[in-house]
Design a protein around this motif. Structure first.
Motif, mmCIF file in Angstrom:
data_model
loop_
_atom_site.group_PDB
_atom_site.id
_atom_site.type_symbol
_atom_site.label_atom_id
_atom_site.label_comp_id
_atom_site.label_asym_id
_atom_site.label_seq_id
_atom_site.Cartn_x
_atom_site.Cartn_y
_atom_site.Cartn_z
ATOM 1 N N UNK A 228 36.575 45.352 40.664
ATOM 2 C CA UNK A 228 36.732 46.376 39.637
ATOM 3 C C UNK A 228 36.281 45.886 38.272
ATOM 4 N N UNK A 229 36.096 44.572 38.152
ATOM 5 C CA UNK A 229 35.737 43.964 36.868
ATOM 6 C C UNK A 229 34.559 43.020 37.093
ATOM 7 N N UNK A 230 33.746 42.855 36.082
ATOM 8 C CA UNK A 230 32.585 41.971 36.169
ATOM 9 C C UNK A 230 33.013 40.566 36.585
ATOM 10 N N UNK A 231 32.372 40.051 37.626
ATOM 11 C CA UNK A 231 32.716 38.735 38.157
ATOM 12 C C UNK A 231 31.663 37.700 37.760
ATOM 13 N N UNK A 232 32.097 36.463 37.615
ATOM 14 C CA UNK A 232 31.170 35.387 37.259
ATOM 15 C C UNK A 232 30.167 35.130 38.378
ATOM 16 N N UNK A 233 30.645 35.183 39.617
ATOM 17 C CA UNK A 233 29.774 34.914 40.759
ATOM 18 C C UNK A 233 29.414 36.218 41.463
ATOM 19 N N UNK A 234 28.131 36.462 41.655
ATOM 20 C CA UNK A 234 27.674 37.647 42.371
ATOM 21 C C UNK A 234 27.684 37.350 43.875
ATOM 22 N N UNK A 235 28.425 38.167 44.616
ATOM 23 C CA UNK A 235 28.519 37.997 46.066
ATOM 24 C C UNK A 235 27.562 38.946 46.770
ATOM 25 N N UNK A 236 27.121 38.551 47.949
ATOM 26 C CA UNK A 236 26.233 39.403 48.748
ATOM 27 C C UNK A 236 26.815 39.601 50.139
ATOM 28 N N UNK A 302 44.932 44.277 45.591
ATOM 29 C CA UNK A 302 44.197 43.070 45.972
ATOM 30 C C UNK A 302 42.704 43.171 45.648
ATOM 31 N N UNK A 303 42.266 44.307 45.101
ATOM 32 C CA UNK A 303 40.866 44.451 44.712
ATOM 33 C C UNK A 303 40.554 43.492 43.565
ATOM 34 N N UNK A 304 39.534 42.702 43.717
ATOM 35 C CA UNK A 304 39.196 41.693 42.704
ATOM 36 C C UNK A 304 39.047 42.317 41.310
ATOM 37 N N UNK A 305 39.694 41.692 40.349
ATOM 38 C CA UNK A 305 39.508 42.075 38.952
ATOM 39 C C UNK A 305 40.237 43.323 38.497
ATOM 40 N N UNK A 306 40.958 44.017 39.400
ATOM 41 C CA UNK A 306 41.638 45.251 38.981
ATOM 42 C C UNK A 306 42.740 44.941 37.974
ATOM 43 N N UNK A 307 43.468 43.863 38.189
ATOM 44 C CA UNK A 307 44.524 43.488 37.245
ATOM 45 C C UNK A 307 43.941 43.185 35.872
ATOM 46 N N UNK A 308 42.813 42.512 35.849
ATOM 47 C CA UNK A 308 42.166 42.163 34.574
ATOM 48 C C UNK A 308 41.661 43.408 33.856
ATOM 49 N N UNK A 309 41.100 44.366 34.624
ATOM 50 C CA UNK A 309 40.594 45.597 34.026
ATOM 51 C C UNK A 309 41.720 46.420 33.411
ATOM 52 N N UNK A 310 42.831 46.579 34.136
ATOM 53 C CA UNK A 310 43.963 47.349 33.611
ATOM 54 C C UNK A 310 44.546 46.663 32.381
ATOM 55 N N UNK A 311 44.595 45.329 32.405
ATOM 56 C CA UNK A 311 45.101 44.588 31.245
ATOM 57 C C UNK A 311 44.227 44.837 30.023
ATOM 58 N N UNK A 312 42.910 44.847 30.207
ATOM 59 C CA UNK A 312 41.995 45.082 29.091
ATOM 60 C C UNK A 312 42.120 46.508 28.565
#
Length: 355
Positions: A228-236, A302-312
């Motif tokens: 849900x939030x921009x990640x440092x590592x791009x996964x494929x 458990x979706x990556x970055x969702x907690x960080x997005x809501x915090x922002x």
């Protein structure tokens, strides 16, 4: 008098011996069953395989999920709950009956069931859940709103005069609530959650890669590389599906950044529900939530970055519950244990079950 007291004690012992208390998290995607004293015994997909010719239920749970998209014409694997409520009553009844039977470990003469339901359900939808539980063998059936159950399962101090905020993101609904003194002060239930995120992924792959993928593949993409939030590592990830031009099987490679952009709309709706709930919360309780943070529960937590997005977006600390997938089921189990000793808890369940 001594004999009378002994008889009462014997009756109480017998009742406890042959009583089974079950808490159910009846979810759109998964159903969890908590048995008093034994913990969570059932954790299976809310899927039922049915023979269309005679209506016979063939498989329930994980075995039925394996059939999704792979059945002959006369067999349909279906999810009988939509957006957290019963869409097909008869099939849901069969599913509940099956899970309750699987959870039994002894002869049961008396059974109490507590079911977690979305806070936004109608009276008809609530009564359908209660009726299905009674027909499945429950002598007493209660419902509890999912955000309350999730807050209890997450260990929040719901009975204290302190504001606690819970965001429960399931398969069919997202429940946002502020709780204080064992009551929901303000809540918001939206029918946008994990399923809509899966649909957004499938729609993007169709549009961008001309590839048709199934629900299970879309869910796997969400779990493995979704964010849900921009990640440092791009996964494929490589996905397999049907080419929309040729109709033949084909493979495509997609990235986590593609998926982040693809699911922005449902994620934005969830964040907006959190904001609107905060706006409607009394200032003292909002201050408590600021101090103690927003707690995320459910599979969507458990979706990556969702907690960080809501915090922002909210400017508040955001925490993920220790067992986000189990919070509602654990909460229903704790309610069952507490209602035996606390009349206030029993009254709360009875009120919720009456509407």
């Amino acid at each position: 008098m001594k004999s009378n007291g002994h008889s009462k004690s014997l009756l109480w012992t017998l009742r406890k011996r042959f009583t089974s208390d079950i808490g159910i998290d009846l979810g759109t995607a998964n159903t969890l069953v908590h048995v008093a004293g034994r913990g969570i015994l059932i954790r299976e997909p809310s899927v039922v395989a049915v023979n269309k010719d005679n209506g016979e239920v063939l498989k329930v749970g994980e075995e039925a999920r394996m059939m999704l998209g792979r059945t002959p014409a006369n067999i349909v694997a279906t999810r009988p709950l939509r957006d957290g409520v019963i869409a097909d009553y008869e099939i849901t009844l069969k599913m509940i009956e099956t899970f309750i039977k699987r959870a039994r470990h002894r002869v049961t003469l008396y059974q109490t069931v507590v079911v977690g339901i979305p806070s936004g359900v109608t009276e008809v939808e609530r009564d359908a859940v209660l009726d299905a539980c009674r027909k499945a063998g429950a002598h007493k059936a209660y419902v509890i709103e999912e955000p309350m159950a999730a807050a209890i399962g997450a260990g929040l101090p719901i009975v204290e005069p302190i504001g606690s905020m819970i965001v429960d993101i399931g398969g069919g609904t997202t429940e946002v609530a502020v709780i204080s003194l064992a009551g929901i002060v303000h809540s918001r239930s939206i029918r946008i959650a994990g399923d809509e995120i899966d649909e957004a992924i499938a729609a993007y792959v169709r549009r961008a890669h001309n590839l048709f993928i199934g629900d299970r593949t879309a869910e796997q993409v969400k779990i493995e590389i979704g964010s849900a939030h921009l990640q440092e590592q791009i996964l494929e990830m490589e996905v397999k599906g049907r080419d929309l031009v040729t109709g033949l099987p084909r493979m495509a490679t997609i990235t986590s950044e593609e998926i982040r952009l693809a699911i922005q709309e449902p994620i934005a709706a969830i964040v907006e529900a959190v904001k609107l709930t905060l706006e409607a919360t009394p200032p003292e309780l909002a201050a408590d939530c600021m101090n103690h943070g927003i707690v995320l529960a459910g599979g969507g937590a458990m979706l990556r970055g969702l907690d960080k997005l809501i915090a922002e977006e909210t400017g508040m600390p955001v925490l993920i519950a220790d067992n986000p997938l189990d919070c509602v089921a654990i909460g229903t189990g704790k309610m069952l244990e507490a209602m035996e000793e606390d009349p206030a808890i029993r009254r709360m369940l009875e009120k919720a079950s009456r509407g």
